[in-house]
Enzyme design. Sequence first.
Site, PDB file in Angstrom:
ATOM      1  N   LYS A 128       0.818  -1.210   0.000  1.00 63.09           N
ATOM      2  CA  LYS A 128       0.000   0.000   0.000  1.00 63.09           C
ATOM      3  C   LYS A 128       0.857   1.269   0.000  1.00 63.09           C
ATOM      4  CE  LYS A 128      -4.401  -1.718   1.738  1.00 63.09           C
ATOM      5  NZ  LYS A 128      -5.435  -1.637   2.800  1.00 63.09           N
ATOM      6  N   ARG A 144      -3.542 -10.061   5.424  1.00 67.69           N
ATOM      7  CA  ARG A 144      -4.096 -10.120   4.070  1.00 67.69           C
ATOM      8  C   ARG A 144      -3.034  -9.587   3.113  1.00 67.69           C
ATOM      9  NH1 ARG A 144      -6.641  -6.708   0.406  1.00 67.69           N
ATOM     10  NH2 ARG A 144      -8.257  -7.699  -0.898  1.00 67.69           N
TER      11      ARG A 144
END
Length: 288
Positions: A233, A267
């Site tokens: 991210k 995740r």
Amino acid sequence: MQSMTKIINSTINVHGQLLSLATPQVMGILNVTPDSFFAGSRKQTELEIAQRANQIVAEGGTIIDVGAFSTRPGADEVSMEEEMARLRKALPIIRKEQPDVALSIDTFRPEVAQMAVEEYGADIINDVSEGGITGIVDTPLMQDNDDEYPAIFRMMGKLKVPYILMSVQKDVHDMLKGFSKEVQQLRDLGVKDIILDPGFGFGKTMEENFRLLHEMDKLQVMDLPLLVGVSRKRMIWKTLDITADEALNGTTVINTLALTKGANILRVHDVKAAVEATRLVREAELRY
């Protein structure tokens, strides 16, 4: 080293079997979209879907999270019909290749959740909208009404499968306030297995993401499992002045820190690296 397992509800019911989260689990991402932010996660052909499902399990992943609607900033809106069509193509392939793996569906739409569970036996619903507070690009999915349970909550009460509740709040204080109310609503509706996701990258600045990482262990007061999704991210690649394609090492560092702060599920796009991180942190905890 701080314990990774300070929770009471350390198991979830996955198609009749208890999956222990006392030892952190790794959830592999399988996106059946053309526009997810990390190109390596996009799988659209039958062969690509099958290969990715097998890769996740071969590398030690115990949950496959299937997304058919990209929630990255600037992503195209996808109709419910298109989201369902993508899932109807992918889910039979995944079930055929890996019939025993826990199957999670990344959606905020109640109808999509119902289809995936009732038609394909999906095991977990992963909702990034915090019960409808936000959908694609912070667009509300429903009118705020304190007297009415969110539609996705009502659906989860019917489906009786584990539910991942993600927060779009900016800090731990507001997160705990929201989670307290939302978890009670879910309990009222009969939802037994709830997993909390602090929502790194959703509605938060870079500074707020790192503060959340620092304070994430405070969420353990809820006595519920925690899922962390930071894989490749912006908070990683922008800090390091690299691209998402180059962010594997940074992802492993942040995942490791998250494990020390109580993460029970990671995740990720890169399953092997995350599994190795969980094993090493767990070994260090057990030894010392």
